[in-house]
Design a protein around this motif. Sequence first.
Motif, mmCIF file in Angstrom:
data_model
loop_
_atom_site.group_PDB
_atom_site.id
_atom_site.type_symbol
_atom_site.label_atom_id
_atom_site.label_comp_id
_atom_site.label_asym_id
_atom_site.label_seq_id
_atom_site.Cartn_x
_atom_site.Cartn_y
_atom_site.Cartn_z
ATOM 1 N N ALA A 8 2.306 -7.661 2.040
ATOM 2 C CA ALA A 8 2.027 -7.145 0.799
ATOM 3 C C ALA A 8 3.254 -7.260 -0.358
ATOM 4 O O ALA A 8 3.021 -7.756 -1.509
ATOM 5 N N LYS A 11 2.284 -11.048 -1.404
ATOM 6 C CA LYS A 11 1.258 -10.840 -2.272
ATOM 7 C C LYS A 11 1.744 -10.553 -3.650
ATOM 8 O O LYS A 11 1.252 -11.030 -4.630
ATOM 9 N N ALA A 12 2.868 -9.297 -3.759
ATOM 10 C CA ALA A 12 2.981 -8.749 -4.928
ATOM 11 C C ALA A 12 3.724 -9.778 -5.849
ATOM 12 O O ALA A 12 3.618 -9.890 -6.902
ATOM 13 N N TYR A 319 -3.679 -0.989 -9.194
ATOM 14 C CA TYR A 319 -4.622 -1.548 -7.995
ATOM 15 C C TYR A 319 -3.622 -1.148 -6.735
ATOM 16 O O TYR A 319 -4.157 -0.507 -5.615
ATOM 17 N N TYR A 320 -2.447 -1.311 -6.702
ATOM 18 C CA TYR A 320 -1.484 -1.010 -5.764
ATOM 19 C C TYR A 320 -1.369 0.339 -5.402
ATOM 20 O O TYR A 320 -1.254 0.935 -4.216
ATOM 21 N N ARG A 321 -1.446 1.419 -6.189
ATOM 22 C CA ARG A 321 -1.334 2.533 -6.166
ATOM 23 C C ARG A 321 -2.549 3.258 -5.375
ATOM 24 O O ARG A 321 -2.521 4.177 -4.471
ATOM 25 N N ALA A 323 -4.355 1.336 -3.413
ATOM 26 C CA ALA A 323 -4.331 0.978 -1.951
ATOM 27 C C ALA A 323 -3.335 1.808 -1.418
ATOM 28 O O ALA A 323 -3.759 2.188 -0.065
#
Length: 596
Positions: A8, A11-12, A319-321, A323
């Motif tokens: 992750a 990717k970030a 988006y990450y939140r 996920a």
Amino acid sequence: MLKQKATAKIKARYAFVVVVVLCVVIGYAAYRQIFDREIEKETARHRQNLETVSLSINATLSKYEELPLAIAKDSRIHAALEATATDKTIAQANEYLAEINRILGTDTIYIMNRDGLTLASSNWDQSDSYVGDNYSFRPYFKGAIESGIGKFYGIGVASGKPGYYIACPVFVGGQTLGVITIKIRLSEIQSAIGEFNDYLLVTNEDGIVILSSEASQLYKSTRLLSPEARQKITATRQFYDQPLDAFQFHGTALTIDDDNERQLLNGEAYLVQSVPLGGRGWDIVQISRTREARTFALNGSGAIGFAAGFLMISLLIWYYRRAAHREKLEIFANIETQIQDRTIELTAKIHDLEKAESILKKTRDDAVQAGKLAVLGQMAAGVTHELSQPLSAIQLYAGNTKKLIECGNLPLACENIDSINALVTRAGTILSELKTLYRNDETRVEPIALNTIIQNAVLVMNPFIRKANIRLDIVGLDALVMSSTGKLEQVFINLMSNSVDALALLPDGVIEIRCTRIKDSVVVRYADNGPGITESANDKIFEPFYTTKPSGKGLGLGLAISKFIVDAIGGKIECHNLSTGGLEFIIVLRHADKPT
């Protein structure tokens, strides 16, 4: 789990790089759009200015075009061109041309026969006289003979001075006897061009610079000269022995032609554009900086790029939140049984928290009430301190007024009564301000004249200052400062009251007030020549209830209240001992023009 977190993070990082690249691309595209639009605006504005200048120059030149025909009608010109002309007729023509040239303010007026030989000239008696010179090779002579008028810019063969030539044929009885020519100096146009802020120049039909705001660029070529053009310039001796080098602007060759009326130069740092100047084949060219357009485009593109980056980062965070939220839902699904087991325990803890919150609320209310009682105690002391000076001043004024009435000095007594009224109003204002302070109202800050504030404070303290035989020296400033009505006056009253106590036993006590403007602030320097204070006292001078006066002489609230007032209106106050003796307070206030 650890492997998933590492993936992750990678990717970030990649997503962050992509966002940065996209922001740069979007910013650059926005810069090009904004810059091109601003350049179009500047081009239109400059074109309008250039067309105005073009009309002005064209009108200046055109007003001379009818003059040769009018001068050619004179009989003295005809007599000089006749085959039977004598020395006397030539002399008369010379005198006539010299007189007309003086009246018109032109450079030279002369006549030539059909072969181009100059017979008479306004400069016949000068060392560079045209008389006897043949100018049949000049285009203006040929134009006058062939088409009825000739126009030409060039450097004089005899004088070496540049000018604009206008020639017309001289007709007598339907026959052409010769040609009359007027040479015009363009110095006035050159001077007008030199006054422009931007770089301005005029080119002739061959692209040669004939007028320029920069004299070093005269007679430079702004386009590639063909062999035919160079041969024509050489044959007509148009530019004498000038090399006609290529035009260079800040080290860069510049080409100006009819197909390229606008161009950007030196990395888009300069905008070059031209417009035709009348029907002469000339062009007027302007070279201006694009700094404003580039700055506007940079600011605009930066804002757009920042907004795009903010939007994309917001989307990534969303988006990450989501996920993370989905991951939490999966974890919660696995521990649902544990949650049910702890529900009773959590319920009990919630009950305890509610009980603690109730206790905390009661404690807070008790603290607020205690604070109010403390404020009431300080307010009682503050009322005594704040009203002591106005009431003492009223007492002095009242005593003096009684004596003045007994002496029959009614005008001065009336002035004292007016001062008493002002002090009563001031006392009422102080009570209102203390009431506002007790209610904890917000201080209203507004523009107030600094001189008025100081004079109001002097009105209160003047009886005490005069009684102590203290010289008051004020250099005011006609400026508006951000203050609150009645509060800043109390600061100066407190300072003057302290100075009166400190200088009471001195024979030559002085109080100086100096007001100056520094950028967006107004600095007031308040100083006296008293004994000053110790270094240890300087650290505590603004603390409440701290005083250096003897017991019973003060509560130690004056400077504490003063600092509170200055801080509340957005200013600063500090003090220090002067090297020459005495104490100085520096008060920095916001000027009313400073943006908030």
